[in-house]
Design an enzyme around this catalytic site. Structure first.
Site, PDB file in Angstrom:
ATOM      1  N   ALA A  67      32.886 -30.804  39.012  1.00 61.86           N
ATOM      2  CA  ALA A  67      31.535 -30.550  38.631  1.00 61.86           C
ATOM      3  C   ALA A  67      30.771 -31.835  39.057  1.00 61.86           C
ATOM      4  O   ALA A  67      31.433 -32.711  39.393  1.00 61.86           O
ATOM      5  CB  ALA A  67      31.488 -30.421  37.015  1.00 61.86           C
ATOM      6  N   GLY A 112      36.204 -28.895  38.406  1.00 66.88           N
ATOM      7  CA  GLY A 112      35.643 -27.797  38.629  1.00 66.88           C
ATOM      8  C   GLY A 112      36.217 -27.085  39.917  1.00 66.88           C
ATOM      9  O   GLY A 112      36.247 -25.883  40.137  1.00 66.88           O
ATOM     10  N   GLU A 115      39.495 -25.441  39.310  1.00 70.82           N
ATOM     11  CA  GLU A 115      39.219 -24.336  38.445  1.00 70.82           C
ATOM     12  C   GLU A 115      38.595 -23.194  39.237  1.00 70.82           C
ATOM     13  O   GLU A 115      38.957 -22.001  39.233  1.00 70.82           O
ATOM     14  CB  GLU A 115      38.224 -24.807  37.396  1.00 70.82           C
ATOM     15  CG  GLU A 115      38.912 -25.543  36.326  1.00 70.82           C
ATOM     16  CD  GLU A 115      37.904 -26.436  35.420  1.00 70.82           C
ATOM     17  OE1 GLU A 115      36.911 -27.296  35.811  1.00 70.82           O
ATOM     18  OE2 GLU A 115      38.069 -26.253  34.039  1.00 70.82           O
ATOM     19  N   GLU A 135      39.779 -34.520  34.486  1.00 72.94           N
ATOM     20  CA  GLU A 135      38.508 -34.696  33.676  1.00 72.94           C
ATOM     21  C   GLU A 135      39.022 -35.761  32.491  1.00 72.94           C
ATOM     22  O   GLU A 135      38.021 -36.267  31.763  1.00 72.94           O
ATOM     23  CB  GLU A 135      38.125 -33.460  32.901  1.00 72.94           C
ATOM     24  CG  GLU A 135      37.746 -32.430  33.826  1.00 72.94           C
ATOM     25  CD  GLU A 135      38.222 -31.538  34.752  1.00 72.94           C
ATOM     26  OE1 GLU A 135      39.504 -31.860  34.603  1.00 72.94           O
ATOM     27  OE2 GLU A 135      37.840 -30.709  35.149  1.00 72.94           O
TER      28      GLU A 135
HETATM   29  N1  CAA Z   1      30.454 -35.327  41.308  1.00 66.88           N
HETATM   30  C1  CAA Z   1      29.270 -36.075  42.146  1.00 66.88           C
HETATM   31  N2  CAA Z   1      29.448 -36.859  43.126  1.00 66.88           N
HETATM   32  C2  CAA Z   1      30.606 -36.744  43.392  1.00 66.88           C
HETATM   33  C3  CAA Z   1      31.653 -36.130  42.964  1.00 66.88           C
HETATM   34  C4  CAA Z   1      31.661 -35.208  41.868  1.00 66.88           C
HETATM   35  N3  CAA Z   1      32.644 -34.753  41.181  1.00 66.88           N
HETATM   36  N4  CAA Z   1      32.806 -36.349  43.744  1.00 66.88           N
HETATM   37  C5  CAA Z   1      32.620 -37.401  44.642  1.00 66.88           C
HETATM   38  N5  CAA Z   1      31.014 -37.505  44.783  1.00 66.88           N
HETATM   39  C6  CAA Z   1      30.427 -38.295  45.545  1.00 66.88           C
HETATM   40  C7  CAA Z   1      30.692 -39.935  45.436  1.00 66.88           C
HETATM   41  O1  CAA Z   1      29.901 -40.255  44.134  1.00 66.88           O
HETATM   42  C8  CAA Z   1      30.093 -40.290  46.636  1.00 66.88           C
HETATM   43  O2  CAA Z   1      28.882 -40.374  46.896  1.00 66.88           O
HETATM   44  P1  CAA Z   1      27.942 -41.628  47.475  1.00 66.88           P
HETATM   45  O3  CAA Z   1      28.569 -41.816  48.668  1.00 66.88           O
HETATM   46  O4  CAA Z   1      26.623 -41.400  47.077  1.00 66.88           O
HETATM   47  O5  CAA Z   1      28.431 -42.988  46.727  1.00 66.88           O
HETATM   48  C9  CAA Z   1      30.983 -39.461  47.475  1.00 66.88           C
HETATM   49  O6  CAA Z   1      30.934 -38.144  46.897  1.00 66.88           O
HETATM   50  C10 CAA Z   1      31.872 -39.662  48.277  1.00 66.88           C
HETATM   51  O7  CAA Z   1      32.959 -39.847  47.151  1.00 66.88           O
HETATM   52  P2  CAA Z   1      34.009 -41.367  47.181  1.00 66.88           P
HETATM   53  O8  CAA Z   1      33.358 -42.443  47.832  1.00 66.88           O
HETATM   54  O9  CAA Z   1      34.248 -41.349  45.712  1.00 66.88           O
HETATM   55  O10 CAA Z   1      35.053 -40.728  48.017  1.00 66.88           O
HETATM   56  P3  CAA Z   1      36.578 -41.252  48.040  1.00 66.88           P
HETATM   57  O11 CAA Z   1      37.357 -40.796  49.558  1.00 66.88           O
HETATM   58  O12 CAA Z   1      36.585 -42.767  47.725  1.00 66.88           O
HETATM   59  O13 CAA Z   1      37.210 -40.460  46.703  1.00 66.88           O
HETATM   60  C11 CAA Z   1      37.718 -38.776  45.356  1.00 66.88           C
HETATM   61  C12 CAA Z   1      37.378 -39.412  46.693  1.00 66.88           C
HETATM   62  C13 CAA Z   1      39.031 -39.128  44.829  1.00 66.88           C
HETATM   63  C14 CAA Z   1      37.590 -37.073  45.272  1.00 66.88           C
HETATM   64  C15 CAA Z   1      36.608 -39.256  44.204  1.00 66.88           C
HETATM   65  O14 CAA Z   1      35.310 -39.234  44.810  1.00 66.88           O
HETATM   66  C16 CAA Z   1      36.686 -38.747  42.788  1.00 66.88           C
HETATM   67  O15 CAA Z   1      37.581 -39.116  42.148  1.00 66.88           O
HETATM   68  N6  CAA Z   1      35.579 -37.837  42.656  1.00 66.88           N
HETATM   69  C17 CAA Z   1      35.481 -37.394  41.315  1.00 66.88           C
HETATM   70  C18 CAA Z   1      36.775 -36.080  40.981  1.00 66.88           C
HETATM   71  C19 CAA Z   1      36.404 -35.862  39.500  1.00 66.88           C
HETATM   72  O16 CAA Z   1      36.616 -36.545  38.549  1.00 66.88           O
HETATM   73  N7  CAA Z   1      36.265 -34.384  39.297  1.00 66.88           N
HETATM   74  C20 CAA Z   1      36.191 -33.854  38.246  1.00 66.88           C
HETATM   75  C21 CAA Z   1      34.528 -33.913  37.694  1.00 66.88           C
HETATM   76  S1  CAA Z   1      34.383 -33.322  36.061  1.00 66.88           S
HETATM   77  C22 CAA Z   1      34.607 -31.454  36.013  1.00 66.88           C
HETATM   78  O17 CAA Z   1      34.845 -31.104  36.955  1.00 66.88           O
HETATM   79  C23 CAA Z   1      34.644 -30.955  34.866  1.00 66.88           C
HETATM   80  C24 CAA Z   1      34.532 -29.572  34.888  1.00 66.88           C
HETATM   81  O18 CAA Z   1      35.707 -29.103  34.572  1.00 66.88           O
HETATM   82  C25 CAA Z   1      33.608 -28.544  34.846  1.00 66.88           C
END
Ligand code: CAA
Length: 264
Positions: A67, A112, A115, A135
């Site tokens: 998400a 998500g 999921e 999460e």
């Molecule tokens: N939401 C919004 N933006 C996201 C994102 C997310 N889930 N995941 C990555 N991005 C964005 C980053 O903010 C970044 O944007 P900028 O270039 O503008 O800074 C861009 O995508 C690239 O990401 P990274 O620089 O972080 O890339 P990386 O290769 O260093 O890492 C990653 C990749 C491990 C996937 C890391 O981005 C990460 O951990 N992302 C979040 C994953 C996460 O926590 N997902 C769960 C979300 S909550 C959810 O899903 C709840 C639910 O069940 C409904």
């Protein structure tokens, strides 16, 4: 065909490919993407010619990284409930699509995104795929069905380990626990998913949909009720034009050609 901004939908010879397309945010799911997905699923549902759907992600890094964290960061508790409900509804709509759905997971499938893949009928993964429900690292829990679908698929103990630790799994680890069916090189992934989709598309649409519905309904009930659902569906299918063609072709020692749609 409608033009979307956060997804792409193409349809060729009865096979639809839906691509999540926000590569700058690693295809993260925001409200606007969820609305587009819901619209696309309605269109696919209404199109009798579509036999199989493949989901994948744009770019070379992500299927869906979860998400959109910048959106959930701003939500009130009521807003969070509505956001989770919107995500759950569209993912349930995906799961309830009558046709087979293959997730071709090309990179990160986190939160998500994982999921979303869980609601597909099976998952093919690229060697670069990464699965996880992280999460817990954000101080929340999965909200798009992960606490419910993951234990049903891989068992409660493995699901709890994934959800409590928030750890990432490689494609090989995900295959080992039954989350992923097969692994391919990044270049081969969608090609392989399309090959499988083409094979599935040669089968009768009505019997494919009946098989999917029977399996899904049976998973949510006890064995005896599931067997009763299977008996009824089997009897219904045996009365279909495709069953006459399939059994007749076997007896006449020729290849069956299934033409029956859902409404035949
Ligand atoms: N939401 C919004 N933006 C996201 C994102 C997310 N889930 N995941 C990555 N991005 C964005 C980053 O903010 C970044 O944007 P900028 O270039 O503008 O800074 C861009 O995508 C690239 O990401 P990274 O620089 O972080 O890339 P990386 O290769 O260093 O890492 C990653 C990749 C491990 C996937 C890391 O981005 C990460 O951990 N992302 C979040 C994953 C996460 O926590 N997902 C769960 C979300 S909550 C959810 O899903 C709840 C639910 O069940 C409904």
């Amino acid at each position: 065909m409608v033009v979307y901004s956060s997804i792409e939908l193409t349809c060729t010879d009865g096979i639809a490919i839906l691509t999540f397309n926000r590569p700058k945010a690693l295809n993260a799911l925001n409200t606007s993407l969820l609305e587009e997905l819901s619209h696309a699923l309605n269109a696919l549902k209404a199109d009798e010619s579509i036999r199989v759907l493949i989901l994948t992600g744009a770019g070379d890094k992500a299927f869906i990284a979860g998400a959109d964290i910048s959106e959930i960061n701003t939500l009130s508790p009521l807003g969070a409930k509505q956001f989770a409900q919107a995500g759950q509804e569209v993912i349930s709509k995906l799961q309830e699509l009558a046709i087979p759905v293959i997730a071709a997971v090309n990179g990160y499938a986190l939160g998500g995104g994982c999921e979303m893949a869980l609601a597909c009928d099976f998952i093919y993964a690229s060697e670069k795929a990464v699965f996880g429900l992280p999460e817990i690292n954000l101080g929340v829990i999965p909200g798009f069905g992960g606490t419910q679908r993951l234990p049903r698929l891989i068992g409660a103990n493995r699901a709890k380990e994934m959800i409590f630790t928030g750890k990432h799994l490689t494609a090989a680890e995900a295959r080992e626990i039954g989350l992923v069916n097969k692994i391919f090189s990044p270049e081969e992934l969608v090609v392989a998913a399309t090959e499988t989709a083409k094979l599935i598309a040669t089968k009768g649409k009505a019997s494919l949909c009946a098989a999917k519905q029977t399996i899904n309904q049976g998973l949510n009930t006890d064995l005896q009720t599931g067997l009763a659902i299977e008996r009824d569906a089997f009897a219904l299918m045996l009365a279909s034009p495709d069953a006459k063609e399939g059994t007749g072709a076997f007896l006449e020692k020729r290849k069956a050609v299934f033409t029956g749609g859902l409404n035949d």
